[in-house]
Design an enzyme around this catalytic site. Structure first.
Site, PDB file in Angstrom:
ATOM      1  N   PRO A  88      54.293 -63.470  55.950  1.00  0.00           N
ATOM      2  CG  PRO A  88      56.209 -64.757  55.601  1.00  0.00           C
ATOM      3  CD  PRO A  88      55.258 -63.837  54.903  1.00  0.00           C
ATOM      4  CB  SER A 117      55.049 -67.382  60.256  1.00  0.00           C
ATOM      5  OG  SER A 117      56.291 -67.664  60.870  1.00  0.00           O
ATOM      6  CD  GLN A 138      58.495 -68.437  56.994  1.00  0.00           C
ATOM      7  OE1 GLN A 138      57.763 -68.704  57.945  1.00  0.00           O
ATOM      8  NE2 GLN A 138      59.809 -68.509  57.069  1.00  0.00           N
ATOM      9  CE1 TYR A 140      63.334 -68.095  58.689  1.00  0.00           C
ATOM     10  CE2 TYR A 140      61.274 -68.650  59.783  1.00  0.00           C
ATOM     11  CZ  TYR A 140      62.204 -67.711  59.375  1.00  0.00           C
ATOM     12  OH  TYR A 140      61.990 -66.385  59.655  1.00  0.00           O
ATOM     13  CB  THR A 166      62.486 -67.368  55.106  1.00  0.00           C
ATOM     14  OG1 THR A 166      61.142 -66.873  55.064  1.00  0.00           O
ATOM     15  CG2 THR A 166      63.396 -66.265  55.620  1.00  0.00           C
ATOM     16  CE  LYS A 241      59.071 -62.745  53.647  1.00  0.00           C
ATOM     17  NZ  LYS A 241      60.161 -62.408  54.585  1.00  0.00           N
ATOM     18  CG  HIS A 265      63.847 -61.474  57.849  1.00  0.00           C
ATOM     19  ND1 HIS A 265      63.962 -62.743  57.331  1.00  0.00           N
ATOM     20  CD2 HIS A 265      63.201 -61.623  59.027  1.00  0.00           C
ATOM     21  CE1 HIS A 265      63.433 -63.614  58.169  1.00  0.00           C
ATOM     22  NE2 HIS A 265      62.955 -62.951  59.205  1.00  0.00           N
ATOM     23  NE  ARG A 268      61.504 -59.368  62.916  1.00  0.00           N
ATOM     24  CZ  ARG A 268      61.256 -59.123  64.211  1.00  0.00           C
ATOM     25  NH1 ARG A 268      61.043 -57.887  64.615  1.00  0.00           N
ATOM     26  NH2 ARG A 268      61.232 -60.109  65.090  1.00  0.00           N
ATOM     27  CG  ASP A 296      58.799 -58.450  52.490  1.00  0.00           C
ATOM     28  OD1 ASP A 296      59.914 -57.914  52.380  1.00  0.00           O
ATOM     29  OD2 ASP A 296      58.661 -59.578  53.000  1.00  0.00           O
ATOM     30  N   GLY A 297      58.314 -54.867  52.747  1.00  0.00           N
ATOM     31  CA  GLY A 297      59.157 -53.917  53.462  1.00  0.00           C
ATOM     32  C   GLY A 297      58.793 -52.472  53.211  1.00  0.00           C
TER      33      GLY A 297
END
Length: 374
Positions: A88, A117, A138, A140, A166, A241, A265, A268, A296-297
């Site tokens: 996302p 997202s 995704q 929040y 998330t 996540k 993240h 971030r 991820d990342g």
């Protein structure tokens, strides 16, 4: 519904995913680039996500039987051709006028699942209508819990196959690169899926008090109880996540999640966190295979995907790489990024003697002084 994005030409000089970065930067405003490319504070974690893959070396195997080789897997009810998903990424119209519609077209062309997202710049329904590939949403958990409930209903009605919650960003990270660029959203770019959400009440903290603690923002931050509440709302698989701590991974498994995404993240939120690849083995040991693990990342090569799988992941998600492809060549760029990574993964598998993803394990990670013939 918007018309389908037009296909664009991929620059002939691009041979690897990392080649897209320079082209993407040329095509984006400095402010948009600061938002999408930057990380928190000194960007140590952002850099370390990339560096971690460079620190890991592979060990090849020769003359293995590769007949019938494939990269297929089953993941949370999905049958996927290869273990790479689109992560996302918010506000993709900052990178390209077609935004998420171009990304989902590229994902569809390559048969890759996409995680959309909450803060997409195109409605979740329009993305679903354009998709010819599985979608996850995704989420929040918003301070407005009733609005969160409605988002879940919308995702279910639009045909999304899972929710990815998330959990590592109760507040935004302090992104200095973005601040220095004086980033502001241009006209026409907004979180369209959040229209109509109630705002937090104004803070009543006394002058000079902490800007966060005691404010409505943290008073409404989601907890493990909210995760339980969310799971009660839906029959969709719920993944979390943003897990980096093995203790949180154990607790997530105990809470009945369908999967875990090892993520910081993209560097971030909290700067100074370790790279996701570095914590992956400990999280994998804690989870003991009870739920799928994604990571991820920092992934820029198919060999990076291979390394993540060898160290305990079942699949990976990419973020910035496909946004670079999106900014450079729209849907064609997104599809090409996926094609490059899948091809490199298959080459790595062939050269390490792996006919399937099940053959990839830690024995193919080189460690000095740990070689033997057993």
């Amino acid at each position: 519904m918007s018309s389908l994005p037009k296909l664009q030409q991929i620059p002939a000089e691009i041979a690897a995913v990392a080649d897209y970065q320079a082209f993407a930067r040329e095509r984006m405003t400095p402010e948009a680039w600061a938002y999408l490319a930057g990380g928190a504070a000194d960007e140590q974690t952002l850099a370390d996500n990339l560096a971690a893959f460079q620190r890991v070396r592979l060990l090849n195997r020769v003359m293995e039987d590769l007949g019938g080789g494939h990269t297929r897997l089953r993941l949370c009810g999905l049958e996927l051709d290869y273990p790479i998903l689109l992560a996302p990424v918010a506000f993709q119209k900052l990178a390209h006028p077609d935004g998420e519609l171009a990304s989902v077209l590229g994902a569809s062309a390559m048969g890759a699942a996409m995680v959309v997202s909450t803060q997409a710049s195109v409605s979740l329904e329009a993305i679903a209508q354009a998709a010819q590939t599985p979608l996850w949403f995704q989420l929040y958990i918003q301070p407005d819990r009733e609005f969160t409930r409605e988002l879940v209903r919308r995702a279910e009605a639009a045909g999304y196959r899972a929710l990815v919650v998330t959990v590592d960003a109760p507040v935004n990270g302090l992104r200095n690169r973005e601040q220095r660029a004086a980033f502001a959203f241009p006209e026409g770019v907004e979180a369209v899926n959040l229209k109509g959400m109630r705002s937090l009440p104004p803070s009543v903290a006394r002058p000079g008090a902490s800007p966060l603690f005691g404010s409505p923002l943290l008073e409404h931050a989601p907890t493990w109880k909210d995760l339980e509440w969310l799971q009660s709302l839906t029959r969709l698989p719920v993944l979390v996540k943003g897990v980096m701590n093995p203790r949180d991974a154990v607790r997530a498994v105990e809470a009945g999640v369908a999967g875990i995404v090892v993520s910081n993240h993209g560097g971030r939120t909290l700067d100074g966190l370790p790279a996701t690849l570095d914590v992956l083995p400990a999280v994998a040991r804690a989870v003991e295979g009870k739920v799928p693990l994604l990571l991820d990342g920092g992934i820029r090569r198919g060999t990076d995907v291979f390394k993540a799988l060898a160290l305990g992941a079942d699949a990976v998600m990419i973020g910035r790489p496909y946004v670079h492809g999106l900014a450079t060549a729209g849907a064609s760029g997104v599809a090409h990024v996926l094609h490059l990574l899948r091809t490199e993964l298959e080459v790595a598998m062939a050269l390490t003697g792996c006919a399937s993803l099940a053959d990839i394990d830690a024995s193919l990670i080189w460690r000095e002084g740990h070689l033997d013939a057993r």
